[in-house]
Scaffold this motif. Structure first.
Motif, PDB file in Angstrom:
ATOM      1  N   PHE A  24     -17.745  14.623  27.521  1.00  0.00           N
ATOM      2  CA  PHE A  24     -16.961  15.857  27.623  1.00  0.00           C
ATOM      3  C   PHE A  24     -17.179  16.914  26.450  1.00  0.00           C
ATOM      4  CE2 PHE A  24     -12.912  18.138  26.533  1.00  0.00           C
ATOM      5  CZ  PHE A  24     -12.975  18.865  27.724  1.00  0.00           C
TER       6      PHE A  24
ATOM      7  N   GLU B 222     -12.320  11.402  37.186  1.00  0.00           N
ATOM      8  CA  GLU B 222     -13.313  10.239  37.113  1.00  0.00           C
ATOM      9  C   GLU B 222     -12.958   9.371  36.252  1.00  0.00           C
ATOM     10  OE1 GLU B 222     -17.412  12.161  36.172  1.00  0.00           O
ATOM     11  OE2 GLU B 222     -17.785  10.052  35.419  1.00  0.00           O
ATOM     12  N   HIS B 223     -12.164   9.567  35.086  1.00  0.00           N
ATOM     13  CA  HIS B 223     -11.902   8.601  34.227  1.00  0.00           C
ATOM     14  C   HIS B 223     -10.816   7.761  34.687  1.00  0.00           C
ATOM     15  CE1 HIS B 223     -11.408   7.550  30.133  1.00  0.00           C
ATOM     16  NE2 HIS B 223     -10.122   7.412  30.122  1.00  0.00           N
TER      17      HIS B 223
ATOM     18  N   ILE C  51     -15.683   3.113  28.822  1.00  0.00           N
ATOM     19  CA  ILE C  51     -15.392   4.439  29.605  1.00  0.00           C
ATOM     20  C   ILE C  51     -14.791   5.427  28.704  1.00  0.00           C
ATOM     21  CG2 ILE C  51     -14.260   5.222  31.509  1.00  0.00           C
ATOM     22  CD1 ILE C  51     -14.329   2.342  32.991  1.00  0.00           C
ATOM     23  N   ARG C  52     -14.016   5.117  27.883  1.00  0.00           N
ATOM     24  CA  ARG C  52     -13.299   6.197  27.078  1.00  0.00           C
ATOM     25  C   ARG C  52     -14.364   6.846  26.115  1.00  0.00           C
ATOM     26  NH1 ARG C  52      -9.024   2.952  26.124  1.00  0.00           N
ATOM     27  NH2 ARG C  52      -7.580   3.243  28.038  1.00  0.00           N
TER      28      ARG C  52
ATOM     29  N   ASP D  66     -16.966   9.070  28.426  1.00  0.00           N
ATOM     30  CA  ASP D  66     -16.326  10.299  29.123  1.00  0.00           C
ATOM     31  C   ASP D  66     -15.992  11.170  27.701  1.00  0.00           C
ATOM     32  OD1 ASP D  66     -16.335   9.589  31.537  1.00  0.00           O
ATOM     33  OD2 ASP D  66     -14.152   8.647  31.790  1.00  0.00           O
TER      34      ASP D  66
ATOM     35  N   THR E 231     -13.350  15.466  34.488  1.00  0.00           N
ATOM     36  CA  THR E 231     -13.381  14.387  33.764  1.00  0.00           C
ATOM     37  C   THR E 231     -12.156  13.259  34.082  1.00  0.00           C
ATOM     38  OG1 THR E 231     -14.653  15.505  31.893  1.00  0.00           O
ATOM     39  CG2 THR E 231     -13.962  13.230  31.206  1.00  0.00           C
TER      40      THR E 231
ATOM     41  N   ASP F 160      -3.776   2.679  25.531  1.00  0.00           N
ATOM     42  CA  ASP F 160      -3.501   1.960  26.893  1.00  0.00           C
ATOM     43  C   ASP F 160      -3.088   2.888  27.832  1.00  0.00           C
ATOM     44  OD1 ASP F 160      -3.971  -0.218  28.367  1.00  0.00           O
ATOM     45  OD2 ASP F 160      -1.996  -0.822  28.023  1.00  0.00           O
ATOM     46  N   ASP F 161      -3.836   3.768  28.538  1.00  0.00           N
ATOM     47  CA  ASP F 161      -3.413   4.775  29.355  1.00  0.00           C
ATOM     48  C   ASP F 161      -4.699   5.212  30.194  1.00  0.00           C
ATOM     49  OD1 ASP F 161      -2.381   6.910  30.882  1.00  0.00           O
ATOM     50  OD2 ASP F 161      -1.160   7.594  29.186  1.00  0.00           O
TER      51      ASP F 161
ATOM     52  N   ARG G  66     -23.611  10.415  40.022  1.00  0.00           N
ATOM     53  CA  ARG G  66     -23.250   8.860  39.753  1.00  0.00           C
ATOM     54  C   ARG G  66     -24.139   7.860  40.423  1.00  0.00           C
ATOM     55  NH1 ARG G  66     -16.792   9.789  40.006  1.00  0.00           N
ATOM     56  NH2 ARG G  66     -16.742   7.532  39.691  1.00  0.00           N
TER      57      ARG G  66
ATOM     58  N   PHE H  12      -7.262  10.553  30.782  1.00  0.00           N
ATOM     59  CA  PHE H  12      -8.080  11.100  29.549  1.00  0.00           C
ATOM     60  C   PHE H  12      -7.632  12.305  29.063  1.00  0.00           C
ATOM     61  CE2 PHE H  12     -11.940  13.590  28.376  1.00  0.00           C
ATOM     62  CZ  PHE H  12     -12.695  12.769  27.713  1.00  0.00           C
TER      63      PHE H  12
ATOM     64  N   GLU I  28     -10.437   7.012  38.105  1.00  0.00           N
ATOM     65  CA  GLU I  28     -11.197   6.335  38.957  1.00  0.00           C
ATOM     66  C   GLU I  28     -11.777   4.966  38.583  1.00  0.00           C
ATOM     67  OE1 GLU I  28     -13.763   8.373  41.510  1.00  0.00           O
ATOM     68  OE2 GLU I  28     -14.578   6.822  42.188  1.00  0.00           O
ATOM     69  N   LYS I  29     -12.585   5.360  37.337  1.00  0.00           N
ATOM     70  CA  LYS I  29     -13.360   4.193  36.632  1.00  0.00           C
ATOM     71  C   LYS I  29     -12.663   3.242  35.938  1.00  0.00           C
ATOM     72  CE  LYS I  29     -16.045   7.019  34.364  1.00  0.00           C
ATOM     73  NZ  LYS I  29     -17.336   7.562  33.735  1.00  0.00           N
ATOM     74  N   LEU I  30     -11.288   3.646  35.286  1.00  0.00           N
ATOM     75  CA  LEU I  30     -10.580   2.623  34.620  1.00  0.00           C
ATOM     76  C   LEU I  30      -9.786   2.027  35.626  1.00  0.00           C
ATOM     77  CD1 LEU I  30      -9.036   4.396  31.424  1.00  0.00           C
ATOM     78  CD2 LEU I  30     -10.979   2.903  31.680  1.00  0.00           C
ATOM     79  N   GLU I  31      -9.280   2.536  36.723  1.00  0.00           N
ATOM     80  CA  GLU I  31      -8.478   1.991  37.457  1.00  0.00           C
ATOM     81  C   GLU I  31      -9.158   1.390  39.054  1.00  0.00           C
ATOM     82  OE1 GLU I  31      -4.913   1.576  37.346  1.00  0.00           O
ATOM     83  OE2 GLU I  31      -5.182   2.464  35.281  1.00  0.00           O
TER      84      GLU I  31
ATOM     85  N   ARG J 280     -13.408  21.354  33.723  1.00  0.00           N
ATOM     86  CA  ARG J 280     -13.987  20.620  33.410  1.00  0.00           C
ATOM     87  C   ARG J 280     -13.143  19.189  32.726  1.00  0.00           C
ATOM     88  NH1 ARG J 280     -17.674  21.018  28.296  1.00  0.00           N
ATOM     89  NH2 ARG J 280     -18.215  18.729  28.931  1.00  0.00           N
ATOM     90  N   LEU J 281     -12.354  19.550  32.043  1.00  0.00           N
ATOM     91  CA  LEU J 281     -11.187  18.288  31.670  1.00  0.00           C
ATOM     92  C   LEU J 281     -10.757  17.913  32.736  1.00  0.00           C
ATOM     93  CD1 LEU J 281      -9.695  17.070  29.426  1.00  0.00           C
ATOM     94  CD2 LEU J 281      -8.392  18.970  29.387  1.00  0.00           C
TER      95      LEU J 281
ATOM     96  N   ARG K 229     -14.330  -3.047  28.323  1.00  0.00           N
ATOM     97  CA  ARG K 229     -14.934  -1.781  29.372  1.00  0.00           C
ATOM     98  C   ARG K 229     -14.140  -0.634  29.207  1.00  0.00           C
ATOM     99  NH1 ARG K 229     -13.616  -0.265  34.778  1.00  0.00           N
ATOM    100  NH2 ARG K 229     -11.482  -1.281  34.342  1.00  0.00           N
TER     101      ARG K 229
ATOM    102  N   PHE L 234      -5.182  10.716  26.348  1.00  0.00           N
ATOM    103  CA  PHE L 234      -6.135  10.232  25.327  1.00  0.00           C
ATOM    104  C   PHE L 234      -6.794  11.351  24.533  1.00  0.00           C
ATOM    105  CE2 PHE L 234     -10.872   9.248  24.365  1.00  0.00           C
ATOM    106  CZ  PHE L 234     -10.361   8.155  23.408  1.00  0.00           C
ATOM    107  N   LEU L 235      -7.094  12.535  24.862  1.00  0.00           N
ATOM    108  CA  LEU L 235      -7.450  13.627  24.087  1.00  0.00           C
ATOM    109  C   LEU L 235      -6.254  13.922  23.493  1.00  0.00           C
ATOM    110  CD1 LEU L 235     -10.015  15.766  25.943  1.00  0.00           C
ATOM    111  CD2 LEU L 235     -10.380  14.326  24.412  1.00  0.00           C
TER     112      LEU L 235
END
Lengths: 227, 275
Positions: free
Chosen positions: A87, B118-119, A79-80, A83, B115, B10-11, A212, B14, B121-124, B111-112, A75, B17-18
């Motif tokens: 982006f 939102e990122h 999401i990664r 996103d 994201t 594992d973080d 959303r 976003f 919020e969705k993961l956690e 924009r970043l 999951r 991650f970038l």
């Protein structure tokens, strides 16, 4: 030096598949069903905080059956992926098809190359806009991918649930209440026990929402839908 | 095990991650420019950095939350580059950010940051706290520091509704990512000082929504009056500043019609003084 035992590839794959299937069948089923305004997802889940169903992107949702830690990882990766793509390009370029393909690749590679296959079965669903139809992809532990219509079932006794649903699903798309009732009946029938609303996880992708589309329903809200 | 679809990461951030997997997509990822030998002396000595910010954006607290507003002009030297640019961005359902600085990196950062939240919020499965969001933005501004020496400044003004404290909050930043909370109101950009002067005269605690919106637009009007980098209401083209209201129920855009109505009244008052 000890020689490793020879195991034929067929035997190995079969063993792995059996192992994975056993793990997945231990859990409970999850149903995704198209309704008038989008897609309904319903799962039997005794935990209120460890979700089996979740949001991936604007129009896309994810459901996982089997081992929690494994589908939770999938999951997060999804999401990664979504996103990042949204982006890098634009929000409308994130599609369930590319996501499902990615999952299929990953699961397939793990199934053939790792000692232990992932004991998961996942669903990636997307609602369509402006006349485009909904998409529902079911992806198995070995990476095989199936494009479903009307409804899809994963985990637990999925074949039995599927059979129960097949008889009852109407030709016309049902409304939310009817769809939820169908799902609950099917889960109850195959689980041989009364479902309580507290142990039911319900979420929708609702086309009428802004931006959303994913929305999770609490058990109180679920009760209202059924009223 | 490395798979295209399952990067070993594992973080919940976003941005991080970038930074690890796709550094070219982050503002900080352009850091290679920093190591080129032809850098101006100022960047190495850390000397005076001129901050070109032709803008006025402001935020004012009111009884239910906070109002954030900004003008619409973008400039290139003495030229007007864009008359309708948006400087106030919705970040999530309970926060917004306004920007001053180089337009490209500013919009990219907005924009970043959208994201990013939102990122998370969705993961956690839950939203970051208001303070957490503000701190994260500070880290992103800090990561942009190398670009500041290249002249690409990003200066945000961040507002959010804090559900725990049940009030709106305003955060300002410095170029090094320092985060400071303002208790009542703040404005940044070239006309920021003019806007702050207006707000200082008229601000009271616990203002109503309508009064606060009027004050915000008045402050922008006065800033445009005294600052060449700030655009006032353009009556010929019908371009007006934009404003957003952030409170406990979410974030709402103030309609252009409403803003035009307030400006019509304001201009009428000014005109009567000139007669």
């Amino acid at each position: 030096m000890p020689m490793p035992y020879y195991v034929s590839p067929e035997q190995m794959m079969q063993d792995k598949a059996e192992y994975a299937k056993k793990g997945i069948a231990r859990g409970r089923s999850i149903i995704a069903m198209e309704y008038v305004n989008g897609i309904l997802l319903a799962a039997e889940n005794p935990s209120a905080s460890l979700h089996k169903i979740s949001e991936i992107y604007d129009n896309i949702a994810f459901a996982g059956a089997g081992k929690y830690s494994e589908f939770e990882n999938l999951r997060k990766a999804g999401i990664r992926h979504a996103d990042l793509k949204g982006f890098m390009y634009s929000r409308e370029d994130v599609t369930a098809r590319s996501l499902a393909n990615g999952y299929s690749q990953s699961l397939g590679t793990i199934f053939s190359q790792e000692m232990k296959p992932l004991e998961v079965e996942i669903l990636v669903v997307q609602i369509g806009h402006n006349g485009h139809s909904n998409e529902m992809y079911r992806i198995s532990f070995d990476g095989s991918i199936i494009d479903e219509r009307q409804f899809a079932v994963i985990g637990g006794k999925s074949d039995a649930v599927q059979a129960a649903l097949k008889e009852k699903v109407p030709a016309q798309l049902p409304d939310l209440k009817a769809a939820l009732t169908l799902c609950m009946n099917a889960l109850e029938q195959t689980g041989n026990q009364k479902l309580s609303l507290e142990s039911l996880e319900v979420a929708v992708l609702d086309r009428t929402r802004d931006n959303r589309k994913f929305r999770r329903y609490t058990s109180a809200e679920t009760k209202q839908i059924l009223a | 095990m490395k798979l295209p679809f399952l990067p070993n990461h594992d973080d919940a951030s976003f941005f991080d991650f970038l930074t690890v997997h796709h550094p070219e997509l982050t503002p900080a990822g352009r850091r290679w420019v920093d190591s080129s030998p032809s850098l101006p002396e100022a960047s190495r000595s850390g000397g005076a950095v001129t901050v070109p910010q032709a803008t006025t954006v402001l935020a004012i607290k009111y009884q239910d939350g906070v109002i954030i507003a900004g003008d619409r002009r973008a400039t290139e030297g003495y030229q007007i580059a864009e008359r309708r640019i948006e400087k106030v961005f919705k970040i999530d359902d309970f926060s917004a950010m306004a920007i001053a600085g180089a337009a490209g990196p500013c919009i990219e950062m907005a924009r970043l940051f959208q994201t990013e939240l939102e990122h998370y919020e969705k993961l956690e499965g839950m939203q970051l706290s208001c303070e957490g969001k503000a701190n994260k933005l500070g880290q992103m501004v800090k990561a942009n520091l190398p670009m500041v020496f290249q002249g690409l400044v990003v200066m945000p003004l961040y507002v959010g509704y804090d559900h725990k404290r049940t009030e709106g909050r305003i955060f300002k930043y410095d170029l090094a990512g320092g985060r400071y909370e303002e208790s009542d109101y703040h404005a940044i950009g070239s006309g920021g000082k003019d806007a702050r002067n207006t707000m200082r005269e008229h601000f009271r605690r616990g203002l109503a929504e309508a009064e606060t919106l009027k004050l915000a637009l008045l402050a922008l009007y006065n800033a445009a009056d005294d600052d060449v980098g700030t655009g006032g209401p353009d009556l010929v083209r019908g371009i007006y500043p934009t404003a957003k209201i952030v409170n406990g129920t979410g974030i709402t855009d103030v309609s252009e019609q409403q803003i035009r109505g307030i400006y019509d009244g304001l201009i009428e008052t000014r005109r009567s003084k000139e007669r």
